[in-house]
Scaffold this active site. Structure first.
Site, PDB file in Angstrom:
ATOM      1  N   ASP A   1     -10.873  -9.157   6.932  1.00 54.93           N
ATOM      2  CA  ASP A   1     -12.272  -9.128   6.475  1.00 54.93           C
ATOM      3  C   ASP A   1     -12.836 -10.540   6.451  1.00 54.93           C
ATOM      4  O   ASP A   1     -13.987 -10.787   6.818  1.00 54.93           O
ATOM      5  CB  ASP A   1     -12.381  -8.510   5.068  1.00 54.93           C
TER       6      ASP A   1
ATOM      7  N   TYR B   1       0.811  -1.221   0.000  1.00 54.45           N
ATOM      8  CA  TYR B   1       0.000   0.000   0.000  1.00 54.45           C
ATOM      9  C   TYR B   1       0.847   1.275   0.000  1.00 54.45           C
ATOM     10  O   TYR B   1       0.342   2.355  -0.258  1.00 54.45           O
ATOM     11  CB  TYR B   1      -0.962   0.018   1.201  1.00 54.45           C
TER      12      TYR B   1
ATOM     13  N   LYS C   1       4.107 -15.125   1.740  1.00 55.63           N
ATOM     14  CA  LYS C   1       4.022 -15.809   0.446  1.00 55.63           C
ATOM     15  C   LYS C   1       5.465 -16.080   0.014  1.00 55.63           C
ATOM     16  O   LYS C   1       5.924 -15.652  -1.045  1.00 55.63           O
ATOM     17  CB  LYS C   1       3.257 -14.902  -0.545  1.00 55.63           C
TER      18      LYS C   1
END
Ligand code: NAD
Length: 352
Positions: A251, A141, A191
């Site tokens: 979420d 971000y 990852k």
């Protein structure tokens, strides 16, 4: 004691839920003999409308000068133009960066009487108590370059996933510290099979794990973690991860609790000014109808009392009141009931 709290109600249901948290905090103030001085500022779409920018220098300075910041939510269709100069979310990112809040703590507990509100089977939800620690001021971000350009007649967009070692170290260390007062288990999500930044993340997490032999460390790929969260959520305790992975996983984790409206968050850093906000967005579909669930914001104010104002008894008084209220059967629409935002808060205040 006297505290200065900046309120950033924001857009959509933000102002509706923040005003309910303020009512609860006012009760706490009179019950425990404190003074909370609230100053309200604009941030997000409402700030774009008034000042032409999603957060002003003055608002950021006011936030930095306060003891804590309580935020509602920002954004909405009105400010969704992808070509707009500024967007509500940019204000939020600038606020997080400006306050230096590098860790976002998102506790996910499943209330026993709300198991039916979750799409998961009750036997999968029994005993779920997860704390996701999301890195908040680095990663995809914030990494540069971030751009769109024409290259040989084709349009290209670039985002950059960048981390410095210290950014990973401080958030993973915090996760280990938090794990010590819980079940002493950290799941570090990355990852590492694909991303270089994840390989560094894993290496640093392993080093910190070696220095904390009393805490069990498990590494998990983000794709596996997204499955584990719904197939065996009870096996997870403290989960620490990169900014975007954390955004998505939290979420997903909110589904366990039955509704986005139930979950609080705390963003902490080195400067000492914490930022507290529910995990949900501005919910434009229900904004203005007075039916939003205020619990996520009320529980965020409890986290604010605990982490920034060091008022543990006051924080747990709010948490107990919320727990009792939900146990007694009080429900807003998102969790299968009919109470309005205000009525739900009234019930919580009665239990306080
Ligand atoms: P959302 O969280 O606003 O809403 C998702 C769904 O959950 C909606 O159906 C909404 O009605 C429901 N919901 C959310 N909070 C609720 C509450 N307290 N009580 C009852 N129901 C609730 O996510 P979205 O619809 O994807 O995004 C809407 C806007 O919010 C977008 O502009 C987005 O960018 C913004 N957003 C802001 C934040 C933030 O301010 N931190 C976070 C996420 C999204």
């Amino acid at each position: 004691m006297d505290f200065n709290i900046t309120l950033l109600p924001g857009d959509g249901i933000g102002p509706e839920v923040v005003s309910e948290a303020v009512r609860v905090l006012d009760v706490i103030a009179s019950k425990f003999g404190h003074t909370f001085n609230f100053q309200e500022r604009l941030m997000g779409g409402c700030s774009i409308d008034k000042y032409g920018q999603s957060i002003t220098e003055e608002t950021l300075a006011d936030c930095k000068a306060s003891d804590a910041v309580l935020l509602g939510a920002v954004g909405g269709p009105k400010w969704d133009d992808p070509n707009a100069k500024d967007r509500p979310e940019r204000g939020l990112l600038a606020l997080r960066k400006g306050l230096g809040v590098f860790a976002n703590l998102r506790p996910v507990k499943v209330h026993p009487v709300l198991m039916d509100a979750s799409p998961l089977k009750p036997e999968k939800l029994e005993g779920v108590d997860i704390l996701v620690v999301r890195e908040l001021t680095g990663g995809l971000y914030f990494g540069q370059p971030k751009l769109r350009e024409m290259q040989n007649g084709k349009e290209r967009a670039v985002d950059t996933l960048e981390y410095f070692d210290y950014e990973i170290k401080r958030v993973v260390e915090l996760a280990f510290t938090l794990a010590k007062s819980r079940k002493k288990k950290v799941t570090s999500v990355d990852k590492a099979n694909i991303l270089e930044s994840s390989r560094m993340w894993r290496q640093i997490a392993t080093q910190i794990g070696t220095g904390n032999p009393d805490v069990e460390l498990e590494h998990m790929l983000v794709d596996t973690a997204s499955m584990r969260l719904i197939t065996a959520p009870v096996s997870m305790d403290v989960v620490v991860t990169e900014n975007m992975f954390g955004d998505i996983l939290t979420d997903e984790a909110s589904v366990l609790a039955g509704s986005m409206g139930m979950l609080p968050s705390a963003s902490l850093g080195e400067s000492g000014v914490g930022l507290y906000e529910p995990i949900h967005g501005s919910a434009p579909d229900i904004a203005g109808s007075g039916i939003a669930n205020p619990i996520g914001t009320i529980l965020s104010s409890a986290l604010m009392l605990r982490h920034s104002l060091k008022l543990e008894s006051e924080a747990s008084a709010i948490e107990k009141a919320v727990h009792q209220t939900v146990t007694d059967g009080a429900r807003t629409a998102d969790i299968g009931g009919k109470l309005s935002t205000r009525q739900m808060t009234d019930e919580i205040i009665i239990n306080l």
